[in-house]
Design a protein around this motif. Sequence first.
Motif, PDB file in Angstrom:
ATOM      1  N   VAL A  40      40.323  34.283  39.801  1.00 36.34           N
ATOM      2  CA  VAL A  40      41.705  34.664  40.097  1.00 36.34           C
ATOM      3  C   VAL A  40      41.696  36.032  40.781  1.00 36.34           C
ATOM      4  O   VAL A  40      41.178  37.003  40.219  1.00 36.34           O
ATOM      5  CB  VAL A  40      42.552  34.729  38.809  1.00 36.34           C
ATOM      6  CG1 VAL A  40      44.011  35.039  39.155  1.00 36.34           C
ATOM      7  CG2 VAL A  40      42.452  33.427  38.029  1.00 36.34           C
ATOM      8  N   VAL A  41      42.235  36.092  41.988  1.00 37.48           N
ATOM      9  CA  VAL A  41      42.327  37.364  42.722  1.00 37.48           C
ATOM     10  C   VAL A  41      43.808  37.662  42.924  1.00 37.48           C
ATOM     11  O   VAL A  41      44.462  37.047  43.772  1.00 37.48           O
ATOM     12  CB  VAL A  41      41.585  37.295  44.064  1.00 37.48           C
ATOM     13  CG1 VAL A  41      41.591  38.656  44.745  1.00 37.48           C
ATOM     14  CG2 VAL A  41      40.157  36.795  43.880  1.00 37.48           C
ATOM     15  N   ASP A  42      44.339  38.585  42.137  1.00 42.38           N
ATOM     16  CA  ASP A  42      45.771  38.872  42.169  1.00 42.38           C
ATOM     17  C   ASP A  42      45.982  40.293  41.639  1.00 42.38           C
ATOM     18  O   ASP A  42      45.385  40.680  40.633  1.00 42.38           O
ATOM     19  CB  ASP A  42      46.530  37.864  41.294  1.00 42.38           C
ATOM     20  CG  ASP A  42      48.014  37.837  41.597  1.00 42.38           C
ATOM     21  OD1 ASP A  42      48.633  38.915  41.654  1.00 42.38           O
ATOM     22  OD2 ASP A  42      48.562  36.728  41.767  1.00 42.38           O
ATOM     23  N   ASP A  43      46.823  41.073  42.314  1.00 48.69           N
ATOM     24  CA  ASP A  43      47.053  42.443  41.871  1.00 48.69           C
ATOM     25  C   ASP A  43      48.035  42.521  40.701  1.00 48.69           C
ATOM     26  O   ASP A  43      48.241  43.589  40.132  1.00 48.69           O
ATOM     27  CB  ASP A  43      47.559  43.304  43.030  1.00 48.69           C
ATOM     28  CG  ASP A  43      48.900  42.812  43.557  1.00 48.69           C
ATOM     29  OD1 ASP A  43      49.056  41.583  43.695  1.00 48.69           O
ATOM     30  OD2 ASP A  43      49.772  43.647  43.850  1.00 48.69           O
ATOM     31  N   ASP A  44      48.637  41.394  40.333  1.00 46.31           N
ATOM     32  CA  ASP A  44      49.566  41.341  39.210  1.00 46.31           C
ATOM     33  C   ASP A  44      48.768  41.113  37.920  1.00 46.31           C
ATOM     34  O   ASP A  44      48.242  40.026  37.692  1.00 46.31           O
ATOM     35  CB  ASP A  44      50.587  40.224  39.418  1.00 46.31           C
ATOM     36  CG  ASP A  44      51.699  40.240  38.378  1.00 46.31           C
ATOM     37  OD1 ASP A  44      51.424  40.581  37.219  1.00 46.31           O
ATOM     38  OD2 ASP A  44      52.835  39.895  38.733  1.00 46.31           O
ATOM     39  N   ALA A  45      48.708  42.145  37.062  1.00 48.71           N
ATOM     40  CA  ALA A  45      47.902  42.052  35.842  1.00 48.71           C
ATOM     41  C   ALA A  45      48.406  40.955  34.917  1.00 48.71           C
ATOM     42  O   ALA A  45      47.604  40.276  34.248  1.00 48.71           O
ATOM     43  CB  ALA A  45      47.905  43.404  35.104  1.00 48.71           C
ATOM     44  N   LEU A  46      49.722  40.742  34.877  1.00 46.21           N
ATOM     45  CA  LEU A  46      50.272  39.708  34.007  1.00 46.21           C
ATOM     46  C   LEU A  46      49.846  38.321  34.472  1.00 46.21           C
ATOM     47  O   LEU A  46      49.457  37.473  33.658  1.00 46.21           O
ATOM     48  CB  LEU A  46      51.798  39.822  33.968  1.00 46.21           C
ATOM     49  CG  LEU A  46      52.530  38.787  33.087  1.00 46.21           C
ATOM     50  CD1 LEU A  46      52.070  38.926  31.639  1.00 46.21           C
ATOM     51  CD2 LEU A  46      54.041  38.960  33.204  1.00 46.21           C
ATOM     52  N   ILE A  47      49.914  38.092  35.784  1.00 39.04           N
ATOM     53  CA  ILE A  47      49.468  36.803  36.325  1.00 39.04           C
ATOM     54  C   ILE A  47      48.003  36.569  35.981  1.00 39.04           C
ATOM     55  O   ILE A  47      47.604  35.480  35.544  1.00 39.04           O
ATOM     56  CB  ILE A  47      49.671  36.753  37.854  1.00 39.04           C
ATOM     57  CG1 ILE A  47      51.158  36.700  38.201  1.00 39.04           C
ATOM     58  CG2 ILE A  47      48.944  35.543  38.454  1.00 39.04           C
ATOM     59  CD1 ILE A  47      51.832  35.399  37.857  1.00 39.04           C
ATOM     60  N   ARG A  48      47.168  37.584  36.182  1.00 36.76           N
ATOM     61  CA  ARG A  48      45.741  37.434  35.882  1.00 36.76           C
ATOM     62  C   ARG A  48      45.529  37.094  34.417  1.00 36.76           C
ATOM     63  O   ARG A  48      44.736  36.206  34.078  1.00 36.76           O
ATOM     64  CB  ARG A  48      44.973  38.714  36.231  1.00 36.76           C
ATOM     65  CG  ARG A  48      44.940  39.057  37.697  1.00 36.76           C
ATOM     66  CD  ARG A  48      43.818  40.044  38.018  1.00 36.76           C
ATOM     67  NE  ARG A  48      43.844  41.220  37.159  1.00 36.76           N
ATOM     68  CZ  ARG A  48      44.576  42.304  37.386  1.00 36.76           C
ATOM     69  NH1 ARG A  48      45.369  42.347  38.454  1.00 36.76           N
ATOM     70  NH2 ARG A  48      44.528  43.354  36.574  1.00 36.76           N
ATOM     71  N   ARG A  49      46.239  37.786  33.542  1.00 38.29           N
ATOM     72  CA  ARG A  49      46.049  37.565  32.115  1.00 38.29           C
ATOM     73  C   ARG A  49      46.502  36.155  31.706  1.00 38.29           C
ATOM     74  O   ARG A  49      45.812  35.454  30.957  1.00 38.29           O
ATOM     75  CB  ARG A  49      46.800  38.614  31.307  1.00 38.29           C
ATOM     76  CG  ARG A  49      46.548  38.527  29.806  1.00 38.29           C
ATOM     77  CD  ARG A  49      46.962  39.787  29.079  1.00 38.29           C
ATOM     78  NE  ARG A  49      48.410  40.044  29.182  1.00 38.29           N
ATOM     79  CZ  ARG A  49      48.951  41.017  29.893  1.00 38.29           C
ATOM     80  NH1 ARG A  49      48.183  41.859  30.579  1.00 38.29           N
ATOM     81  NH2 ARG A  49      50.267  41.184  29.933  1.00 38.29           N
TER      82      ARG A  49
END
Length: 545
Positions: A419-428
Amino acid sequence: MTTRKYKELVEQRTRQTLQTWSAQEFVSEKDIYRFLHNLKGTAGTVGLIKVEKLVDSTLLYFSEDIHRCWPEEEWGDYLYPLLELFGDDMDAHDGLLGSRSQESGHIHGMPIQQEILIIDDDVELVAFLRESLEKQSYYVSIALSAERGLKIFYEGKPDLILLDVLLPDQSGIDVLKQIIGKAKKERIPIIIVSGEHAKDIQMYAYSLGVMDYMPKPLDIDLFLVLIKNRFDLKREWQESIIVDELTGAFNRRYFNQTMKQLVSDFRRTGRIFSLALMDLDFFKLVNDTYGHLIGDEVLQTFSEVVRHSIRVEDTFCRFGGEEFALFMPNTDAGSALLVVDRIQQQLAARTFTAKKEEFQVTFSGGITEVREVVNEPDRLIGEADQALYVSKNTGRNRTTLYTDKLDTGKAESLLNVIVVDDDALIRRIVTHHFASWDPAGIDSVKVSSYASGPLFLESDWYAQGGKYIILLDGIMPELDGLEVLERIRSNYPEVNILVIMLTGRNNQRDIIHALQMGADDYVVKPFHLPELLTRIERLAHRFLF
């Protein structure tokens, strides 16, 4: 997404196109024609009735075949009036998709049974059709070019194809000519969906073998009923046919019937039988090197060799793809091995010619024998498959008999999800759900995440031969998703790397660019995680395993 949202996307694309053209000295007549052609179909489908009517009359002044360049003061007289009509059409019939979703009975996360491939470069229309079809529990693949459509067709074998006549890289009719033969043999209906209404084009498409020709703009209600009707008809075809038309071998349905009959006979009378699984070696390389038509020739030749080498009471089936099965009644495993060895020698002696080159093809085999302690179909297939794997893993072009002490040496199948995403919530959230994901046919899943494109690209994420699914955010600081996608496709082999773009609802231009640059699919935020898992599992098994 409501119908109003799609209307806004169409208006946005129209304004962006005209703004881009206004900065150019000239615009080719072909570009104007293609723009109007796509706009007509999309506008009518999503309910922009006034826009669709004006486009229809404006199209009369342009042709795809005339090589003329238009300055803004000339093309503007025809195209700028379109912008005034969007406001009038915007509220008409709003909420159509919302009401349809309640009627469809669709449940998030339900298994999707049939796959539809849409080959059309009008991204707003494609997005509209994809959402409408997936509300009816269809799985939808998208190709914005003929090249991409052909790739998905040959690698994924969809259940139905929706094809536009006008495509950016070649004519849809040319695509039709390339796939119609295989589509007929595989019983894959093809429906032309196009703004080209000329009678001669429709007649020619029907003469080539398309099932339907639907004009744009589409009546979405009639369209969805037609799709269901065609799938019902296809199911009736499949249930009535037991022979694989490409190879002449019996099909998987008949394999299941034969297995059931032989097992029942063994339990009643004690008559033994042997099962051999045979898989062509490096068959994908044949397709990639010489093309799928030569690949079909190899399959047909292999089937011919087998059918001329077996007895009347034996049953030869196409198990799936390049894998075949052979039932040999009243035959123990040792005797079955002699038969398969003879077939291997005969196939290896055949010479194929393509691209002024000659090449040979071999296959690997695995054999098991029914016995009192093992007489369940699934266990017999599993034993033959294990023996086949040993043959593959020890050099190919050989056949192995199953024994209880057989050491397959089979490596664990690992799927890497990144997962490559700057949104920490999305990653989690995403990594948490994938950590407990248990997809069929995959032993383990390794999940990792990165907060930015540079962190991902500078890591040691890639290993030769690994299998990867990369969920890539479209918009990130430092390096956006499209730039990361470009580097992935430029620096790493495409095989075994699936890239799924995560995009906002308004990023339609990014969706187009991503698909053209090699993204395999896109998911619109916010997304429903069970649906995301289902989509990814489907993609993984189609392309990676």
